[in-house]
Enzyme design. Sequence first.
Site, PDB file in Angstrom:
ATOM      1  N   HIS A   1      -9.581   1.563  -2.959  1.00 12.13           N
ATOM      2  CA  HIS A   1     -10.198   2.017  -1.701  1.00 12.13           C
ATOM      3  C   HIS A   1     -11.164   3.177  -1.967  1.00 12.13           C
ATOM      4  CE1 HIS A   1      -6.913   0.134   1.130  1.00 12.13           C
ATOM      5  NE2 HIS A   1      -7.505  -0.748   0.327  1.00 12.13           N
TER       6      HIS A   1
ATOM      7  N   TYR B   1     -14.097   1.636   2.317  1.00 14.27           N
ATOM      8  CA  TYR B   1     -13.160   2.748   2.509  1.00 14.27           C
ATOM      9  C   TYR B   1     -13.766   4.114   2.186  1.00 14.27           C
ATOM     10  CZ  TYR B   1      -9.106   0.028   3.802  1.00 14.27           C
ATOM     11  OH  TYR B   1      -8.230  -0.765   4.485  1.00 14.27           O
TER      12      TYR B   1
ATOM     13  N   ASP C   1      -7.309  -6.501  -1.461  1.00 15.73           N
ATOM     14  CA  ASP C   1      -8.155  -7.605  -1.006  1.00 15.73           C
ATOM     15  C   ASP C   1      -9.513  -7.156  -0.471  1.00 15.73           C
ATOM     16  OD1 ASP C   1      -7.722  -6.522   1.483  1.00 15.73           O
ATOM     17  OD2 ASP C   1      -6.335  -8.076   2.142  1.00 15.73           O
TER      18      ASP C   1
ATOM     19  N   ARG D   1      -5.459   2.361  14.697  1.00 12.74           N
ATOM     20  CA  ARG D   1      -5.436   1.003  14.113  1.00 12.74           C
ATOM     21  C   ARG D   1      -4.019   0.409  14.138  1.00 12.74           C
ATOM     22  NH1 ARG D   1      -7.665  -3.723  13.858  1.00 12.74           N
ATOM     23  NH2 ARG D   1      -6.943  -4.884  12.045  1.00 12.74           N
TER      24      ARG D   1
ATOM     25  N   ASN E   1       0.817  -1.211   0.000  1.00 18.50           N
ATOM     26  CA  ASN E   1       0.000   0.000   0.000  1.00 18.50           C
ATOM     27  C   ASN E   1       0.847   1.256   0.000  1.00 18.50           C
ATOM     28  OD1 ASN E   1      -2.831  -0.410  -0.101  1.00 18.50           O
ATOM     29  ND2 ASN E   1      -2.760  -1.389   1.903  1.00 18.50           N
TER      30      ASN E   1
HETATM   31  P1  NAD Z   1       4.518  -5.805   8.033  1.00 17.26           P
HETATM   32  O1  NAD Z   1       5.242  -4.592   8.518  1.00 17.26           O
HETATM   33  O2  NAD Z   1       4.201  -6.896   8.979  1.00 17.26           O
HETATM   34  O3  NAD Z   1       5.337  -6.449   6.830  1.00 17.26           O
HETATM   35  C1  NAD Z   1       6.017  -5.744   5.865  1.00 17.26           C
HETATM   36  C2  NAD Z   1       7.424  -6.302   5.693  1.00 17.26           C
HETATM   37  O4  NAD Z   1       8.048  -5.572   4.625  1.00 17.26           O
HETATM   38  C3  NAD Z   1       8.323  -6.142   6.914  1.00 17.26           C
HETATM   39  O5  NAD Z   1       8.907  -7.359   7.265  1.00 17.26           O
HETATM   40  C4  NAD Z   1       9.374  -5.140   6.465  1.00 17.26           C
HETATM   41  O6  NAD Z   1      10.648  -5.351   7.037  1.00 17.26           O
HETATM   42  C5  NAD Z   1       9.406  -5.371   4.969  1.00 17.26           C
HETATM   43  N1  NAD Z   1       9.906  -4.252   4.186  1.00 17.26           N
HETATM   44  C6  NAD Z   1       9.691  -2.930   4.365  1.00 17.26           C
HETATM   45  N2  NAD Z   1      10.326  -2.218   3.421  1.00 17.26           N
HETATM   46  C7  NAD Z   1      10.960  -3.113   2.609  1.00 17.26           C
HETATM   47  C8  NAD Z   1      11.764  -2.990   1.457  1.00 17.26           C
HETATM   48  N3  NAD Z   1      12.039  -1.795   0.940  1.00 17.26           N
HETATM   49  N4  NAD Z   1      12.228  -4.118   0.890  1.00 17.26           N
HETATM   50  C9  NAD Z   1      11.961  -5.320   1.403  1.00 17.26           C
HETATM   51  N5  NAD Z   1      11.209  -5.491   2.497  1.00 17.26           N
HETATM   52  C10 NAD Z   1      10.701  -4.403   3.094  1.00 17.26           C
HETATM   53  O7  NAD Z   1       3.177  -5.254   7.352  1.00 17.26           O
HETATM   54  P2  NAD Z   1       1.804  -5.999   7.046  1.00 17.26           P
HETATM   55  O8  NAD Z   1       0.754  -5.462   7.941  1.00 17.26           O
HETATM   56  O9  NAD Z   1       1.984  -7.443   6.998  1.00 17.26           O
HETATM   57  O10 NAD Z   1       1.466  -5.442   5.598  1.00 17.26           O
HETATM   58  C11 NAD Z   1       2.343  -5.583   4.513  1.00 17.26           C
HETATM   59  C12 NAD Z   1       1.880  -4.738   3.363  1.00 17.26           C
HETATM   60  O11 NAD Z   1       0.722  -5.276   2.752  1.00 17.26           O
HETATM   61  C13 NAD Z   1       1.497  -3.303   3.728  1.00 17.26           C
HETATM   62  O12 NAD Z   1       1.886  -2.432   2.698  1.00 17.26           O
HETATM   63  C14 NAD Z   1      -0.010  -3.363   3.777  1.00 17.26           C
HETATM   64  O13 NAD Z   1      -0.596  -2.105   3.635  1.00 17.26           O
HETATM   65  C15 NAD Z   1      -0.250  -4.255   2.613  1.00 17.26           C
HETATM   66  N6  NAD Z   1      -1.572  -4.849   2.502  1.00 17.26           N
HETATM   67  C16 NAD Z   1      -2.265  -4.526   1.397  1.00 17.26           C
HETATM   68  C17 NAD Z   1      -3.497  -5.058   1.190  1.00 17.26           C
HETATM   69  C18 NAD Z   1      -4.237  -4.641  -0.023  1.00 17.26           C
HETATM   70  O14 NAD Z   1      -5.440  -4.738  -0.060  1.00 17.26           O
HETATM   71  N7  NAD Z   1      -3.556  -4.158  -1.069  1.00 17.26           N
HETATM   72  C19 NAD Z   1      -4.043  -5.925   2.121  1.00 17.26           C
HETATM   73  C20 NAD Z   1      -3.311  -6.239   3.251  1.00 17.26           C
HETATM   74  C21 NAD Z   1      -2.052  -5.704   3.424  1.00 17.26           C
HETATM   75  C1  G6P Z   2      -7.875  -4.099   3.868  1.00 18.06           C
HETATM   76  C2  G6P Z   2      -7.332  -3.266   2.770  1.00 18.06           C
HETATM   77  C3  G6P Z   2      -5.839  -3.226   2.810  1.00 18.06           C
HETATM   78  C4  G6P Z   2      -5.360  -2.761   4.150  1.00 18.06           C
HETATM   79  C5  G6P Z   2      -5.931  -3.625   5.231  1.00 18.06           C
HETATM   80  C6  G6P Z   2      -5.635  -2.994   6.568  1.00 18.06           C
HETATM   81  O1  G6P Z   2      -7.569  -5.431   3.665  1.00 18.06           O
HETATM   82  O2  G6P Z   2      -7.743  -3.703   1.513  1.00 18.06           O
HETATM   83  O3  G6P Z   2      -5.374  -2.411   1.783  1.00 18.06           O
HETATM   84  O4  G6P Z   2      -3.957  -2.814   4.224  1.00 18.06           O
HETATM   85  O5  G6P Z   2      -7.329  -3.703   5.114  1.00 18.06           O
HETATM   86  O6  G6P Z   2      -5.886  -3.910   7.537  1.00 18.06           O
HETATM   87  P1  G6P Z   2      -5.281  -3.730   9.001  1.00 18.06           P
HETATM   88  O7  G6P Z   2      -5.809  -4.922   9.685  1.00 18.06           O
HETATM   89  O8  G6P Z   2      -3.785  -3.718   8.845  1.00 18.06           O
HETATM   90  O9  G6P Z   2      -5.802  -2.426   9.499  1.00 18.06           O
HETATM   91 MN    MN Z   3      -6.548  -2.647  -0.051  1.00 17.92          MN
END
Ligand code: NAD
Ligand code: G6P
Ligand code: MN
Length: 441
Positions: free
Chosen positions: A199, A264, A170, A284, A147
């Site tokens: 979103h 969203y 997702d 959050r 994100n």
């Molecule tokens: P998290 O912090 O647990 O995991 C992210 C990982 O990325 C960490 O281990 C961190 O060290 C690593 N990282 C950060 N910068 C990096 C880089 N430049 N190169 C390599 N690794 C790097 O976070 P999370 O809650 O598990 O979420 C991960 C990502 O997924 C976030 O961006 C979150 O917003 C996204 N996400 C998106 C959706 C969606 O709908 N698109 C849904 C869920 C999560």
């Molecule tokens: C949804 C969105 C993601 C977002 C996540 C946040 O799945 O589509 O883009 O990263 O919610 O969830 P959290 O549990 O980290 O607030």
């Molecule tokens: Mn999303």
Amino acid sequence: MKKFSIVIAGGGSTYTPGIIMMLMDSLDRFPIRSLKLYDNDAKRQEIIAKAVAIALKKVAPQVEFSYTTNPEEAFSDVDFCMAHIRSGGYPMRELDEKIPLRHGVVGQETCGPGGIAYGLRSIPDIVELIDFMEKYSPQCWMLNYSNPASIVAEACRVLRPHARIINICDMPVGTLRRMSYIVGKTPKDLDVKYFGLNHFGWWTSVKGKDGTDYMPQLIDYVSKNGYLTQKAIETQHMDESWQATHKKAADLQAVNPDCLPNTYLKYYLYPDYVVEHSNPDYTRANEVMDGREKKVFGAAQSIIEAGEFRGSEFEIDNHAAFIVDLARAIAYNTHERMLCIVENKGAISNFDPHAMVEVPCLVGSDGAEPLCQGDIPTFQLGMMQQQVAVEKLVVEAYCEHSYQKLWQALTLSKTVPSAKVAKELLDDLIEANKEFWPELR
Ligand code: NAD
Ligand code: G6P
Ligand code: MN
């Protein structure tokens, strides 16, 4: 049968174990020979990786597994990169949420000023991942969850227009699952029409494969209950704050009674309500650090300490299923219909062809081909034009190191009341992000 090689970028993510469990569950329909984890935080990744290694030894010992912080090792000989990095980690997410609240503005991971701040951190990191992929495995596809997906997608369009990357979210998948509960079907039984930005979108049609129109039933249900459902076997989006969000969809639906809203939209349609119901000292990010992060890393630690995987420590959910389905659709050219974030190119006929939009696409070996959603109504068009301009200004500000454009982006966001508040916010965000953002002039 070809067996695929996968790297997960952001190996230390809380979502990594779920995706791996899903991949292992899907080996018969999507065979894998090699799985690698890549992260820039060796210590964080190691905990997940050691637990995964123990799990894989039990459930799929034939899959070669490794983890690394070395880009060459990670990105060599891979067919798919599943990316979910969080630039700046949860501590920066916490600031993205808390700084705006100090100014009486929505504090959210991907929406409003928090999303803008996160966007400027993510852009260089995602571009770096693309460059690693193109250098070491030019045929590889990146399936990206990182994100804020809308700003990331726009940055990819501008900075790496030919990259083999598909940006995804997702939330529509999770909400479709809730819709399927409401009408007594499964998500795979339903075909949708949807338009919007990430979103920031609306369903205009939900039908069964036999043509049954479920919109009247869903509209009636959502107008009363939002997306709160009795049955919910999800692991994701279940905390109390998420339940409040699902419920709030009833008020979103009231604004556009003919369609069904993305949850969203509450940050744009009811920002005053959101601010009133936020705790500026516990957002959050705090819930996630105290909840999901502890849970996933606790489970990993317990596997490592026991030296044994029982099989139920890590959960599979929609989030994992979607990205595996997407990889499979590309691998086998299935042309399965999925929502992806792609360049509009006329899919929303009366909207900017160069906007990154979220619409149903047919996914195959050439990537995601958007399906035409036609003209959209004036209300949504107006909202989307405003929001897409915010996203484009953020990317322009990044490319040009422009303070002015970032100020304009914040001023234009529907979540921010005035240029004055936008400037005060911007100055605080610059201070908080100086380690990550380009220097703005
Ligand atoms: P998290 O912090 O647990 O995991 C992210 C990982 O990325 C960490 O281990 C961190 O060290 C690593 N990282 C950060 N910068 C990096 C880089 N430049 N190169 C390599 N690794 C790097 O976070 P999370 O809650 O598990 O979420 C991960 C990502 O997924 C976030 O961006 C979150 O917003 C996204 N996400 C998106 C959706 C969606 O709908 N698109 C849904 C869920 C999560
Ligand atoms: C949804 C969105 C993601 C977002 C996540 C946040 O799945 O589509 O883009 O990263 O919610 O969830 P959290 O549990 O980290 O607030
Ligand atoms: Mn999303």
